[in-house]
Design a protein around this motif. Structure first.
Motif, PDB file in Angstrom:
ATOM      1  N   TYR A  70       0.817  -1.220   0.000  1.00  0.00           N
ATOM      2  CA  TYR A  70       0.000   0.000   0.000  1.00  0.00           C
ATOM      3  C   TYR A  70       0.849   1.267   0.000  1.00  0.00           C
ATOM      4  O   TYR A  70       0.371   2.334  -0.384  1.00  0.00           O
ATOM      5  N   ASN A  71       2.112   1.138   0.433  1.00  0.00           N
ATOM      6  CA  ASN A  71       2.999   2.293   0.545  1.00  0.00           C
ATOM      7  C   ASN A  71       3.684   2.566  -0.786  1.00  0.00           C
ATOM      8  O   ASN A  71       4.900   2.490  -0.912  1.00  0.00           O
ATOM      9  N   ARG A  72       2.860   2.855  -1.806  1.00  0.00           N
ATOM     10  CA  ARG A  72       3.336   3.059  -3.179  1.00  0.00           C
ATOM     11  C   ARG A  72       2.408   4.054  -3.853  1.00  0.00           C
ATOM     12  O   ARG A  72       1.345   4.388  -3.314  1.00  0.00           O
ATOM     13  N   PRO A  73       2.750   4.492  -5.080  1.00  0.00           N
ATOM     14  CA  PRO A  73       1.837   5.380  -5.814  1.00  0.00           C
ATOM     15  C   PRO A  73       0.449   4.741  -5.924  1.00  0.00           C
ATOM     16  O   PRO A  73       0.316   3.555  -6.254  1.00  0.00           O
ATOM     17  N   THR A  74      -0.591   5.521  -5.630  1.00  0.00           N
ATOM     18  CA  THR A  74      -1.943   4.978  -5.492  1.00  0.00           C
ATOM     19  C   THR A  74      -2.461   4.296  -6.751  1.00  0.00           C
ATOM     20  O   THR A  74      -3.160   3.287  -6.673  1.00  0.00           O
ATOM     21  N   LEU A  75      -2.109   4.838  -7.925  1.00  0.00           N
ATOM     22  CA  LEU A  75      -2.637   4.216  -9.149  1.00  0.00           C
ATOM     23  C   LEU A  75      -2.057   2.821  -9.371  1.00  0.00           C
ATOM     24  O   LEU A  75      -2.732   1.945  -9.922  1.00  0.00           O
ATOM     25  N   ASN A  76      -0.824   2.592  -8.921  1.00  0.00           N
ATOM     26  CA  ASN A  76      -0.265   1.238  -8.998  1.00  0.00           C
ATOM     27  C   ASN A  76      -1.033   0.294  -8.073  1.00  0.00           C
ATOM     28  O   ASN A  76      -1.381  -0.828  -8.454  1.00  0.00           O
ATOM     29  N   VAL A  77      -1.283   0.769  -6.856  1.00  0.00           N
ATOM     30  CA  VAL A  77      -2.034  -0.049  -5.901  1.00  0.00           C
ATOM     31  C   VAL A  77      -3.436  -0.320  -6.440  1.00  0.00           C
ATOM     32  O   VAL A  77      -3.954  -1.445  -6.347  1.00  0.00           O
ATOM     33  N   THR A  78      -4.044   0.708  -7.029  1.00  0.00           N
ATOM     34  CA  THR A  78      -5.400   0.589  -7.570  1.00  0.00           C
ATOM     35  C   THR A  78      -5.493  -0.563  -8.570  1.00  0.00           C
ATOM     36  O   THR A  78      -6.339  -1.450  -8.444  1.00  0.00           O
TER      37      THR A  78
ATOM     38  N   ASN B   7     -12.468   1.881   2.059  1.00  0.00           N
ATOM     39  CA  ASN B   7     -11.278   2.198   1.269  1.00  0.00           C
ATOM     40  C   ASN B   7     -10.057   1.545   1.892  1.00  0.00           C
ATOM     41  O   ASN B   7     -10.018   1.309   3.096  1.00  0.00           O
ATOM     42  N   ALA B   8      -9.031   1.339   1.049  1.00  0.00           N
ATOM     43  CA  ALA B   8      -7.709   0.957   1.543  1.00  0.00           C
ATOM     44  C   ALA B   8      -6.813   2.188   1.445  1.00  0.00           C
ATOM     45  O   ALA B   8      -6.653   2.760   0.359  1.00  0.00           O
ATOM     46  N   VAL B   9      -6.232   2.606   2.575  1.00  0.00           N
ATOM     47  CA  VAL B   9      -5.373   3.796   2.591  1.00  0.00           C
ATOM     48  C   VAL B   9      -4.032   3.463   1.936  1.00  0.00           C
ATOM     49  O   VAL B   9      -3.454   2.397   2.187  1.00  0.00           O
ATOM     50  N   THR B  10      -3.565   4.387   1.087  1.00  0.00           N
ATOM     51  CA  THR B  10      -2.313   4.189   0.361  1.00  0.00           C
ATOM     52  C   THR B  10      -1.326   5.318   0.657  1.00  0.00           C
ATOM     53  O   THR B  10      -1.661   6.299   1.307  1.00  0.00           O
ATOM     54  N   GLU B  11      -0.130   5.175   0.131  1.00  0.00           N
ATOM     55  CA  GLU B  11       0.944   6.174   0.209  1.00  0.00           C
ATOM     56  C   GLU B  11       1.413   6.375   1.653  1.00  0.00           C
ATOM     57  O   GLU B  11       0.767   5.946   2.590  1.00  0.00           O
ATOM     58  N   LYS B  12       2.557   7.042   1.756  1.00  0.00           N
ATOM     59  CA  LYS B  12       3.178   7.180   3.079  1.00  0.00           C
ATOM     60  C   LYS B  12       2.322   8.057   3.999  1.00  0.00           C
ATOM     61  O   LYS B  12       1.496   8.840   3.525  1.00  0.00           O
ATOM     62  N   GLU B  13       2.545   7.872   5.286  1.00  0.00           N
ATOM     63  CA  GLU B  13       1.825   8.658   6.284  1.00  0.00           C
ATOM     64  C   GLU B  13       1.987  10.140   5.981  1.00  0.00           C
ATOM     65  O   GLU B  13       3.074  10.592   5.642  1.00  0.00           O
ATOM     66  N   GLY B  14       0.873  10.891   6.047  1.00  0.00           N
ATOM     67  CA  GLY B  14       0.910  12.306   5.721  1.00  0.00           C
ATOM     68  C   GLY B  14       0.481  12.608   4.301  1.00  0.00           C
ATOM     69  O   GLY B  14       0.187  13.758   3.983  1.00  0.00           O
TER      70      GLY B  14
END
Length: 217
Positions: A9-17, A85-92
């Motif tokens: 999940y700690n990646r660019p959101t469109l990749n995770v999507t 939803n699944a939260v993505t990208e780094k904290e913040g």
DNA sequence: CGTTCGATGCACT
DNA sequence: GTGCATCGAACGT
């Protein structure tokens, strides 16, 4: 079966999507395991995305979007539906992927009961032919089609808000299922940000929700 | 097939 | 008070 790690999940959101298509959303309630293959999702990315709940900046409601990746962001909408939803990208970095449709694979009877639908063999909740599904599964194609429907079928509500999708009873697993093809379209049911093609569907899958994009003024 | 509309509660202005 | 990341029934074509 192992849940996806936080690094997924700690990646660019469109990749995770895109890579969430084919993964399996599982909810275990009092030992009763209910699960479905993810076939439709949407990305909501950052304060600059007018359709993202982070658009107004941090609030009490959208706080999970600013938190660590791999957590659930559940909210209540239209007075009667919970959306997950699944939260993505780094904290913040506020971003998440909305889960819009599943193909039911485990606990179908439980889903039918929770949805309160009738299992009419000839009706709209009937089984349908589908390729790419595990043998023996009952494919009730409308059971988890639509973000409000799937949370009801999986008994997801605000108690699961901020749940850790990598360790908790609400989790996303990799069962080695991969779509042959995915399709990107504009997001559905929103009035702003309709220019972004951030809805990703398993191409041609019968479980994809039937909702259509709303016409802009 | 398509579009419209009511239900229903809460976060945010 | 306004506006929803919705759903399904009720209509029209």
């Amino acid at each position: 079966m192992k849940a996806l790690p936080a690094s997924f999940y700690n990646r660019p959101t469109l990749n995770v999507t895109e890579e969430l298509i084919g993964k399996v959303l599982v909810h275990d309630v009092r030992g009763r395991r209910v699960a479905g293959i993810i076939v439709e999702v949407e990305a909501y990315i950052g304060e600059s995305d007018p359709a993202c709940h982070a658009a107004p900046g941090p609030t009490k409601r959208n706080a999970p979007l600013y938190g660590p990746p791999g957590r659930a962001y559940v909210y209540f909408n239209y007075g009667m539906h919970y959306l997950v939803n699944a939260v993505t990208e780094k904290e913040g970095s506020p971003a998440a992927v909305l889960i819009r449709a599943l193909e039911p694979v485990e606990g179908v009877d439980t889903m039918v009961r929770r949805r309160g639908v009738k299992t009419d063999p000839g009706g709209r909740f009937s089984t349908a032919s589908s390729e790419n599904r595990p043998p023996g599964s009952v494919f009730t194609r409308r059971l988890c089609s639509g973000p409000g429907n799937l949370t009801k079928a999986l008994a997801i509500d605000l108690r699961q808000n901020r749940s850790d999708l990598t360790t908790s009873r609400l989790r996303i697993e990799d069962h080695g299922i991969t779509p042959d093809k995915v399709t990107w379209t504009p997001r559905v049911g929103i009035r702003v940000g309709t220019d972004r093609e951030w809805r990703c569907c398993w191409a041609g899958h019968a479980g994809v929700s039937g909702r259509v994009a709303r016409v802009k003024d």
